[in-house]
Scaffold this active site. Structure first.
Site, short mmCIF file in Angstrom:
data_model
loop_
_atom_site.label_atom_id
_atom_site.label_comp_id
_atom_site.label_asym_id
_atom_site.label_seq_id
_atom_site.Cartn_x
_atom_site.Cartn_y
_atom_site.Cartn_z
CB SER A 177 -0.88 0.00 1.26
OG SER A 177 -1.52 1.24 1.44
CE1 TYR A 195 -3.88 -2.39 5.38
CE2 TYR A 195 -3.32 -0.08 4.99
CZ TYR A 195 -3.67 -1.33 4.51
OH TYR A 195 -3.81 -1.51 3.15
#
Length: 258
Positions: A142, A156
């Protein structure tokens, strides 16, 4: 195109989002697919679509990558059916949005187990087969790994940073074996990850609308097919001298001084 017609592709997180879209794209190329997911109904739907759109063979593996015994079973069932693995796509991911003060140890452990440990262990388990086929690994990371910090998502973001470094370190170690390791790092893609993270429908829509402004190239969120195009390229022989790369698919959101 039949570039991957003789390949066995193992895809985690294949029941939805990027994993499902990736599986469908490889199916159209005539690949054999081992599809891994927790949602039996959704996985069956993806598998049926893949079978109807050109996949040479399709295996469904109902498994939770958070569990070590399931990781062993994923590779065992894949190789029992197909005997080989050419490409490993680590698409399974877990996002949980919490403030630091509200985090629990179990929550931290779960996110790390899915987003980091499962990736590394599946590479380890698949390695004997990847070495034989001179195959490659693609991890779905990401832009949150390095470009920007997500509010209420410190765990995360940290796991995605770990994923990027894992990608580079594994690529360096495995280069002499001919096995390539890369990652694709999308910005905001409109998948059902927010649903799994516990967002309401209104929160999800607000999140997607707000983040459209973050992508200078087009002022919109990233499309699934744009992420899949990057995956297909890195998996292909056209990328034969590319390893250890974290390829951004971010609409330019990393260009503003970062």
């Amino acid at each position: 195109m039949t570039e991957f017609a003789d390949n066995v592709i193992l895809v985690t997180g294949a029941s939805s989002g990027i994993g499902a879209a990736t599986a469908k794209a490889f199916a159209k190329q005539g690949a054999s697919l081992s599809l891994v997911g927790r949602d039996r109904c959704r996985l069956a739907e993806v598998a049926e679509e893949c079978a109807n759109n050109g996949a040479k063979g399709v295996l469904q593996v109902i498994a939770d990558v958070e569990k070590e015994k399931d990781l062993d079973r994923i590779v065992r069932e894949t190789t029992d059916k197909f005997d080989k693995i050419h490409i490993l796509i680590n698409s399974a991911g877990y996002a949980k949005f919490s403030l630091v003060k509200d985090l629990s140890v179990n929550e931290i452990d779960s996110i790390f187990k899915v987003n980091v440990r499962a990736i590394l262990y599946l590479i380890k388990l698949s390695l004997p087969y990847l070495e034989k086929t001179k195959g490659n690994v693609i991890n779905i990371s990401s832009t949150a790994s390095s470009i920007y910090a997500l509010t209420s998502a410190v765990v995360y973001s940290t796991t995605k940073a770990a994923c990027d470094h894992l990608t580079k370190a594994a690529a360096y170690e495995l280069a002499t074996t001919g096995v390539r390791v890369n990652s694709v790092n999308p910005a905001v893609v409109e998948t059902n990850m927010c649903e799994y993270a516990g967002f309401s429908e209104e929160q999800t829509q607000n999140y997607f609308e707000t983040n459209k402004k973050m992508h200078p190239l087009g002022q919109r969120n990233i499309k699934l097919e744009e992420v899949v195009d990057a995956i297909l390229f890195l998996a292909s022989d056209r990328a034969r001298m590319i390893t250890g790369t974290c390829m951004r698919v971010d609409g330019g959101c990393g260009l503003a001084g970062q």
